[in-house]
Write an enzyme that holds these catalytic residues in place. Structure first.
Site, PDB file in Angstrom:
ATOM      1  N   GLU A 160       0.856  -1.191   0.000  1.00  0.00           N
ATOM      2  CA  GLU A 160       0.000   0.000   0.000  1.00  0.00           C
ATOM      3  C   GLU A 160       0.894   1.245   0.000  1.00  0.00           C
ATOM      4  O   GLU A 160       1.876   1.305   0.751  1.00  0.00           O
ATOM      5  CB  GLU A 160      -0.907   0.011   1.232  1.00  0.00           C
ATOM      6  N   GLU A 165      -2.430  11.376   3.306  1.00  0.00           N
ATOM      7  CA  GLU A 165      -3.519  11.169   4.257  1.00  0.00           C
ATOM      8  C   GLU A 165      -3.570  12.386   5.174  1.00  0.00           C
ATOM      9  O   GLU A 165      -2.538  12.909   5.589  1.00  0.00           O
ATOM     10  CB  GLU A 165      -3.302   9.912   5.089  1.00  0.00           C
TER      11      GLU A 165
END
Length: 285
Positions: A160, A165
């Site tokens: 990932e 974020e």
């Protein structure tokens, strides 16, 4: 007959192509191979995008809707993903279920998550996303990538890449993180990440960038590189997940352990994407 409107449209198209070519040439050897400029109206282009649907992961409180203009709308040259407080039918509801994804007949929040899985993927290159972030307690927008063998390998073995974020209760922080499997760890999972501070994340558009080759990965906020990762850190050889293709995801999550409780007073919130541009290195020949 070519009327004035058609001439104006042709000139606009020519200008966009010329501008994008010039941008690609300025990347120091990068070639533009895929782009999404959102220069249309309606839902995200079905030739480029899929939707996640329902309650998907992390015990998040939003229900991701599928092809719903109230949550994912393209217009005025941008994609707007909207997180809302509203009741919405949970199509996975099973009466008496103990599963957090199935036990409630109605969701209390909605949002959208789109991805390029089975449409386009990349192995190495430069990903640029120009975006303006939402804000507020419990808000969790992300720009990220997953290995295309996710269904077979599972997570975290598929790898990932979290390019960006943001969580609303840390209003000046942007996080970049890579996740991968580690058999030596008790959890079987390892991560490598950093954060960068900026006071204008919700007021202004910024460009979130990942540059990736067979040796390393660098993640930037605008022109500031703030995370460097050596690919061999996730293992040498063909089983390293960061030497395999990935697809792109764009989503606005709400709630869950990391972002914390949702502040209903700030809703609705909008995650606005201006463009996405993907480059690969030009051949040296």
């Amino acid at each position: 007959m070519i009327n004035k409107n058609n001439i104006a449209l042709l000139l606009a198209i020519l200008f966009c192509v010329t501008a994008l070519t010039a941008i690609a040439q300025k990347k120091g050897g990068w070639k533009l191979v895929w782009r999404e400029e959102f220069n249309y109206k309606g839902l995200p282009d079905a030739n480029k995008w899929n939707y996640e649907n329902g309650y998907v992961r992390n015990h998040e409180q939003q229900y991701y809707t599928n092809g719903r203009i109230e949550n994912a709308r393209v217009g005025n040259g941008v994609l707007t993903i909207t997180g809302k407080k509203e009741t919405y039918p949970n199509h996975d509801y099973i009466q008496g279920s103990a599963s957090w994804q199935k036990k409630d007949s109605l969701a209390q929040y909605t949002s959208a998550s789109i991805n390029t899985n089975n449409k386009v993927n990349w192995q190495y290159g430069r990903i640029e996303v120009r975006a303006k972030l939402p804000h507020g307690g419990g808000i969790w927008p992300a720009i990220w990538m997953m290995g295309i063998d996710r269904e077979n390998a599972g997570w975290p073995a598929c790898g990932e890449i979290d390019i960006m974020e943001f969580i609303g209760n840390h209003p000046q922080d942007i996080y970049a993180t890579l996740h991968f499997a580690d058999s030596a760890s008790a959890s079987g999972h390892r991560s490598s990440g950093s954060k960068i501070l900026d006071s204008g994340l919700q007021k202004n558009f910024h460009v979130y960038v990942m540059e990736w080759n067979e040796d390393a990965m660098d993640i930037y906020l605008d022109d500031k590189m703030y995370h460097h990762f050596v690919i061999d850190s996730a293992g040498k050889g063909i089983n390293n997940p960061f030497r395999k293709p990935y697809y792109l995801l764009i989503n606005l999550a709400m709630g869950a352990e990391w972002p914390g409780p949702i502040d209903d007073a700030v809703l609705p919130q909008q995650f606005i994407i201006d463009y996405i541009r993907c480059y690969q290195k030009k051949n040296k020949n």
